[in-house]
Design an enzyme around this catalytic site. Sequence first.
Site, PDB file in Angstrom:
ATOM      1  N   GLY A  22      42.144  25.581  68.060  1.00  0.00           N
ATOM      2  CA  GLY A  22      42.973  24.621  67.338  1.00  0.00           C
ATOM      3  C   GLY A  22      43.321  25.052  65.932  1.00  0.00           C
ATOM      4  CG  PHE A  23      43.713  24.292  61.405  1.00  0.00           C
ATOM      5  CD1 PHE A  23      43.787  22.944  61.065  1.00  0.00           C
ATOM      6  CD2 PHE A  23      44.017  25.228  60.430  1.00  0.00           C
ATOM      7  CE1 PHE A  23      44.145  22.540  59.783  1.00  0.00           C
ATOM      8  CE2 PHE A  23      44.382  24.844  59.143  1.00  0.00           C
ATOM      9  CZ  PHE A  23      44.435  23.496  58.832  1.00  0.00           C
ATOM     10  CG  LEU A  24      47.272  25.171  67.683  1.00  0.00           C
ATOM     11  CD1 LEU A  24      48.172  24.689  68.823  1.00  0.00           C
ATOM     12  CD2 LEU A  24      46.300  26.232  68.177  1.00  0.00           C
ATOM     13  CG  ASP A  26      54.777  31.302  64.029  1.00  0.00           C
ATOM     14  OD1 ASP A  26      55.031  30.194  64.529  1.00  0.00           O
ATOM     15  OD2 ASP A  26      55.581  32.272  64.018  1.00  0.00           O
ATOM     16  CG  HIS A  28      46.701  29.670  67.434  1.00  0.00           C
ATOM     17  ND1 HIS A  28      46.480  29.243  66.145  1.00  0.00           N
ATOM     18  CD2 HIS A  28      45.498  30.110  67.890  1.00  0.00           C
ATOM     19  CE1 HIS A  28      45.206  29.401  65.844  1.00  0.00           C
ATOM     20  NE2 HIS A  28      44.584  29.933  66.868  1.00  0.00           N
ATOM     21  CD  GLN A  52      33.968  30.973  70.058  1.00  0.00           C
ATOM     22  OE1 GLN A  52      34.240  30.651  71.206  1.00  0.00           O
ATOM     23  NE2 GLN A  52      34.852  31.596  69.283  1.00  0.00           N
ATOM     24  CB  ILE A 167      51.782  36.483  64.502  1.00  0.00           C
ATOM     25  CG1 ILE A 167      52.207  36.550  65.975  1.00  0.00           C
ATOM     26  CG2 ILE A 167      52.885  35.889  63.643  1.00  0.00           C
ATOM     27  CD1 ILE A 167      53.422  37.397  66.273  1.00  0.00           C
ATOM     28  CG  MET A 175      49.846  34.166  60.574  1.00  0.00           C
ATOM     29  SD  MET A 175      51.083  33.182  61.415  1.00  0.00           S
ATOM     30  CE  MET A 175      52.487  33.571  60.372  1.00  0.00           C
TER      31      MET A 175
HETATM   32  P1  AMP Z   1      41.325  31.075  67.902  1.00  0.00           P
HETATM   33  O1  AMP Z   1      41.869  29.698  67.796  1.00  0.00           O
HETATM   34  O2  AMP Z   1      41.077  31.737  66.590  1.00  0.00           O
HETATM   35  O3  AMP Z   1      40.149  31.158  68.849  1.00  0.00           O
HETATM   36  O4  AMP Z   1      42.460  31.946  68.583  1.00  0.00           O
HETATM   37  C1  AMP Z   1      43.017  31.601  69.826  1.00  0.00           C
HETATM   38  C2  AMP Z   1      43.850  32.750  70.340  1.00  0.00           C
HETATM   39  O5  AMP Z   1      44.906  33.028  69.416  1.00  0.00           O
HETATM   40  C3  AMP Z   1      43.039  34.048  70.488  1.00  0.00           C
HETATM   41  O6  AMP Z   1      43.452  34.727  71.665  1.00  0.00           O
HETATM   42  C4  AMP Z   1      43.429  34.809  69.254  1.00  0.00           C
HETATM   43  O7  AMP Z   1      43.318  36.208  69.401  1.00  0.00           O
HETATM   44  C5  AMP Z   1      44.884  34.401  69.094  1.00  0.00           C
HETATM   45  N1  AMP Z   1      45.322  34.628  67.707  1.00  0.00           N
HETATM   46  C6  AMP Z   1      44.697  34.195  66.574  1.00  0.00           C
HETATM   47  N2  AMP Z   1      45.352  34.640  65.474  1.00  0.00           N
HETATM   48  C7  AMP Z   1      46.390  35.377  65.931  1.00  0.00           C
HETATM   49  C8  AMP Z   1      47.440  36.112  65.297  1.00  0.00           C
HETATM   50  N3  AMP Z   1      47.538  36.186  63.962  1.00  0.00           N
HETATM   51  N4  AMP Z   1      48.339  36.753  66.075  1.00  0.00           N
HETATM   52  C9  AMP Z   1      48.258  36.693  67.426  1.00  0.00           C
HETATM   53  N5  AMP Z   1      47.295  36.012  68.093  1.00  0.00           N
HETATM   54  C10 AMP Z   1      46.374  35.367  67.364  1.00  0.00           C
END
Ligand code: AMP
Length: 276
Positions: A22-24, A26, A28, A52, A167, A175
Amino acid sequence: MSTRSKEWRSSGKRIGFVPTMGFLHDGHMSLVRRAVEDCDIAVVSIFVNPAQFGKGEDFEKYPRDLTGDANKIKGAGGHYIFAPKAGDLYPPFYYTYVNVETITDKLCGLSRPGHFRGVATIVAKLFNIVKPNKAYFGQKDYQQLLVIKKMVEDLNMDVEVVGMPTIREADGLAMSSRNSYLSHSEREQAVCLFNSLQLANKLLAQGEIAAENIKKEIHRLIASRKDARIDYISLCHPHSLEELTSIDGEVLAALAVFIGKTRLIDNMLLSKSTPQ
Ligand code: AMP
């Protein structure tokens, strides 16, 4: 969620799945958009997974904004949000964990013991509930992507894992939901992770092959930022994650750096011929 997924699958619909905490942002959303493009149904999970996080890490204060996230997912054409409660996924007398070996002993696995056990376990559980045809993960968390690919291969899971590019903000900072912890001055210093990867790329292109020399230069760059503290700098094999001493093919440059109290990670796949 599971009932819905069974209905979709039995009516021939293809399910794309994006697991998130969450806290999405760009980064995500690039995964969500791709799932919407590729599949009939795009499911996004939002779950801050306690398994985790280590002791003393940021589980409690991890940023959360379910309403904002829901609007973004709707805006991108996402079909379904799965946001379970911790007690639903880890009820009392929960005993089963997934452990991917070897590649989890390195990089982030060293400084966050148990982290990838938590990641593999939650992703396996989510795959069983959501039953996706395809699942999307960011290369920003390169080691995580590798661990998930290995788990799927080793446990014969019937899902295609798709890795998506990192991204970045305009100045190159990857990000991350954790960027929201940074003060103004820390935010300015945080770009040193990206700059370090660019520096590694430049040195490789100039013909430097000794990993130690490249790491020394990165060390120097990061040490010049007053609030930065290095957790690790790695130049390793992109599949085994074994440290390389000299670089003659593709290399994963990966690093984790504390900016103040915030631990940030970044990485790039490089080789001598990567454009600068
Ligand atoms: P998280 O919410 O941090 O667990 O991330 C969820 C998914 O989004 C994971 O597969 C991350 O690798 C992906 N993600 C997080 N940040 C980025 C980013 N800057 N660019 C691309 N994918 C991302």
